[in-house]
Design a protein around this motif. Structure first.
Motif, PDB file in Angstrom:
ATOM      1  N   LEU A 154       0.830  -1.209   0.000  1.00 40.52           N
ATOM      2  CA  LEU A 154       0.000   0.000   0.000  1.00 40.52           C
ATOM      3  C   LEU A 154       0.868   1.264   0.000  1.00 40.52           C
ATOM      4  O   LEU A 154       0.569   2.234  -0.705  1.00 40.52           O
ATOM      5  CB  LEU A 154      -0.946   0.004   1.196  1.00 40.52           C
ATOM      6  N   ALA A 157       2.258   1.730  -3.431  1.00 46.16           N
ATOM      7  CA  ALA A 157       1.209   2.215  -4.337  1.00 46.16           C
ATOM      8  C   ALA A 157       0.969   3.701  -4.127  1.00 46.16           C
ATOM      9  O   ALA A 157       0.790   4.456  -5.093  1.00 46.16           O
ATOM     10  CB  ALA A 157      -0.069   1.414  -4.123  1.00 46.16           C
ATOM     11  N   MET A 158       0.974   4.147  -2.860  1.00 46.56           N
ATOM     12  CA  MET A 158       0.779   5.571  -2.579  1.00 46.56           C
ATOM     13  C   MET A 158       1.939   6.400  -3.118  1.00 46.56           C
ATOM     14  O   MET A 158       1.725   7.482  -3.677  1.00 46.56           O
ATOM     15  CB  MET A 158       0.603   5.799  -1.072  1.00 46.56           C
TER      16      MET A 158
END
Length: 178
Positions: A154, A157-158
């Motif tokens: 995550l 991805a950010m």
């Protein structure tokens, strides 16, 4: 390239080659690539191509395949083996003496593949087991478990989304300037 050729003409064509050209042609007959021939002979790939081109010019062949076939045919007409395998089967060698160590019914068994495993048997007892450290996301699994891995994905991805947004903002600002 004449269709009909006698042994005298074949010998003359083979004698017109240098030893280095023959070396290359011997490997070319074995369907080796330029890189493989160069690696085996310890020369540059361009040198291999130059030697083949020299033979093609002498014989008037149009490509590598035709040159290799013609060379094999000349060697066959002259009774010369390609790749100099004459020392393997000496003339007059008894066939029975060559086959004495072969089994009656040859068959492949799994134990035949043992030498392909990497280390010889005599080295196995002295060799310490190799411990490989986890790499990449496996490291996160080992330290933080599955939740740590998901969190890392995550975060990555950010970061990618922020990079994309920044790139778009820069492109928009440049567009306004122009």
């Amino acid at each position: 390239m004449p269709a009909e050729m006698d042994e005298h003409r074949a010998r003359a064509l083979l004698d017109g080659l240098t030893a280095k050209q023959r070396e290359v042609l011997d490997l070319l007959v074995l369907h080796r690539t330029t890189k493989e021939i160069a690696r085996e002979l310890g020369i540059a790939p361009n040198t291999v191509d130059q030697r083949i081109a020299g033979v093609r010019d002498k014989w008037g062949t149009s490509n590598r395949k035709e040159t290799a076939r013609f060379y094999a045919r000349l060697c066959d007409l002259c009774g010369k083996p390609t790749c100099d395998f004459s020392r393997v089967d000496e003339p007059g060698a008894d066939v029975e003496s060559l086959l004495h160590d072969l089994p009656e019914t040859p068959q492949f068994v799994l134990s035949d593949a043992r030498p392909m495993m990497g280390f010889p048997e005599w080295l196995e007892e002295e060799r310490e087991p190799v411990v490989t450290a986890p790499v990449g996301l496996e490291t996160l699994d080992q330290k933080f478990g599955r939740i740590g891995r998901v969190a890392a994905i995550l975060v990555l991805a950010m970061v990618m989304a922020m990079t994309l947004a920044t790139s778009l903002a820069v492109a928009d600002a440049l567009e306004r300037l122009i």
